[in-house]
Design an enzyme around this catalytic site. Structure first.
Site, PDB file in Angstrom:
ATOM      1  N   LYS A   3      -9.583  -2.378 -11.021  1.00 50.05           N
ATOM      2  CA  LYS A   3      -9.434  -3.634 -10.272  1.00 50.05           C
ATOM      3  C   LYS A   3     -10.795  -4.170  -9.802  1.00 50.05           C
ATOM      4  O   LYS A   3     -11.798  -3.442  -9.830  1.00 50.05           O
ATOM      5  CB  LYS A   3      -8.506  -3.395  -9.078  1.00 50.05           C
ATOM      6  CG  LYS A   3      -7.026  -3.209  -9.461  1.00 50.05           C
ATOM      7  CD  LYS A   3      -6.180  -3.021  -8.197  1.00 50.05           C
ATOM      8  CE  LYS A   3      -4.689  -3.024  -8.495  1.00 50.05           C
ATOM      9  NZ  LYS A   3      -3.890  -2.846  -7.239  1.00 50.05           N
ATOM     10  N   ASN A 106      -7.211  -1.036  -3.664  1.00 48.66           N
ATOM     11  CA  ASN A 106      -6.867   0.321  -4.110  1.00 48.66           C
ATOM     12  C   ASN A 106      -7.343   0.685  -5.513  1.00 48.66           C
ATOM     13  O   ASN A 106      -6.828   1.599  -6.147  1.00 48.66           O
ATOM     14  CB  ASN A 106      -5.382   0.613  -3.898  1.00 48.66           C
ATOM     15  CG  ASN A 106      -4.467  -0.289  -4.700  1.00 48.66           C
ATOM     16  OD1 ASN A 106      -4.938  -1.139  -5.457  1.00 48.66           O
ATOM     17  ND2 ASN A 106      -3.174  -0.106  -4.550  1.00 48.66           N
ATOM     18  N   GLU A 122       3.082  -5.071 -20.007  1.00 47.00           N
ATOM     19  CA  GLU A 122       1.716  -5.271 -19.514  1.00 47.00           C
ATOM     20  C   GLU A 122       0.707  -5.205 -20.654  1.00 47.00           C
ATOM     21  O   GLU A 122      -0.249  -5.974 -20.676  1.00 47.00           O
ATOM     22  CB  GLU A 122       1.399  -4.250 -18.420  1.00 47.00           C
ATOM     23  CG  GLU A 122       2.235  -4.518 -17.177  1.00 47.00           C
ATOM     24  CD  GLU A 122       1.968  -3.559 -16.032  1.00 47.00           C
ATOM     25  OE1 GLU A 122       1.153  -2.623 -16.190  1.00 47.00           O
ATOM     26  OE2 GLU A 122       2.592  -3.747 -14.980  1.00 47.00           O
TER      27      GLU A 122
HETATM   28  P1  DAT Z   1       1.145   0.268  -7.591  1.00 43.68           P
HETATM   29  O1  DAT Z   1      -0.149  -0.527  -7.691  1.00 43.68           O
HETATM   30  O2  DAT Z   1       0.886   1.666  -7.105  1.00 43.68           O
HETATM   31  O3  DAT Z   1       1.969   0.223  -8.842  1.00 43.68           O
HETATM   32  P2  DAT Z   1       3.082  -1.572  -6.447  1.00 43.68           P
HETATM   33  O4  DAT Z   1       3.438  -1.961  -7.833  1.00 43.68           O
HETATM   34  O5  DAT Z   1       4.183  -1.179  -5.513  1.00 43.68           O
HETATM   35  O6  DAT Z   1       1.992  -0.404  -6.416  1.00 43.68           O
HETATM   36  O7  DAT Z   1       2.307  -2.788  -5.739  1.00 43.68           O
HETATM   37  C1  DAT Z   1       1.314  -3.508  -6.453  1.00 43.68           C
HETATM   38  C2  DAT Z   1       0.135  -3.719  -5.537  1.00 43.68           C
HETATM   39  O8  DAT Z   1       0.513  -4.507  -4.426  1.00 43.68           O
HETATM   40  C3  DAT Z   1      -0.428  -2.447  -4.941  1.00 43.68           C
HETATM   41  O9  DAT Z   1      -1.391  -1.839  -5.782  1.00 43.68           O
HETATM   42  C4  DAT Z   1      -1.038  -2.915  -3.665  1.00 43.68           C
HETATM   43  C5  DAT Z   1      -0.165  -4.064  -3.261  1.00 43.68           C
HETATM   44  N1  DAT Z   1       0.849  -3.668  -2.274  1.00 43.68           N
HETATM   45  C6  DAT Z   1       1.938  -2.878  -2.494  1.00 43.68           C
HETATM   46  N2  DAT Z   1       2.678  -2.736  -1.389  1.00 43.68           N
HETATM   47  C7  DAT Z   1       2.039  -3.455  -0.425  1.00 43.68           C
HETATM   48  C8  DAT Z   1       2.293  -3.720   0.970  1.00 43.68           C
HETATM   49  N3  DAT Z   1       3.355  -3.208   1.590  1.00 43.68           N
HETATM   50  N4  DAT Z   1       1.400  -4.496   1.628  1.00 43.68           N
HETATM   51  C9  DAT Z   1       0.329  -5.034   1.021  1.00 43.68           C
HETATM   52  N5  DAT Z   1       0.027  -4.833  -0.296  1.00 43.68           N
HETATM   53  C10 DAT Z   1       0.873  -4.052  -0.993  1.00 43.68           C
END
Ligand code: DAT
Ligand code: MG
Length: 145
Positions: A3, A106, A122
């Protein structure tokens, strides 16, 4: 995908190195700038989340390094290596646990092994077929019994 935060912090090599050393095989890689439209499509599953706007802003804030990797149980193994979504919860030894601190920064994206279609979806968002290279790594007989 490495990222924008991790690209800016000079961590492309570190992320690639971890996956490479594990024995996974890179079959596609692209240094690119994601635009608004692609970002919204990529994160379509999160459209209704309150953090959607910030997420799109973040992923378009600078270049990313998109990759396709192959290997045994690759999607799950990469998720395990990435660590928990929130770096504050990610175990030491994982990419997020070692390289990041904040949920909104992250470092890495990976397809979801619990959503088997996310992988193909994707890959096709970011790569054309001819950009994926089939080849053998010379260590394959030493990686797989
Ligand atoms: P991942 O990236 O582990 O697959 P995800 O698909 O649940 O996680 O979410 C995509 C991204 O969104 C994640 O990398 C960071 C952001 N994100 C997830 N949950 C969040 C929250 N509760 N508040 C803010 N950002 C969040
Ligand atoms: Mg996800």
């Amino acid at each position: 995908m490495v990222k924008p935060d991790a690209v800016q912090r000079g961590l492309i090599g570190e992320v690639v190195s971890r996956l490479e050393s594990r024995g996974l095989k890179m079959v596609g890689g692209k240094f690119m700038q994601i635009d608004q439209e692609l970002a919204e499509e990529h994160y379509a599953e999160h459209t209704d989340e309150p953090f959607f706007g910030d997420l799109v802003e973040f992923i378009t804030a600078g270049p990313v390094f998109a990759m396709v990797w192959e290997g045994a149980d690759v999607t799950r193994q990469v998720r395990e290596m990435m660590g928990a979504t929130d770096p504050a919860e990610a175990a030491p030894g994982t990419i997020r646990g070692d390289l990041a601190l904040d949920l909104g920064r992250n470092a890495i994206h990976g397809s979801d092994h619990e959503d088997p279609e996310s992988n193909e979806r994707e890959i096709s968002l970011f790569f054309d077929d001819e950009e994926l290279i089939e080849y053998e790594r010379i260590d394959e007989s030493w990686l797989y019994e």
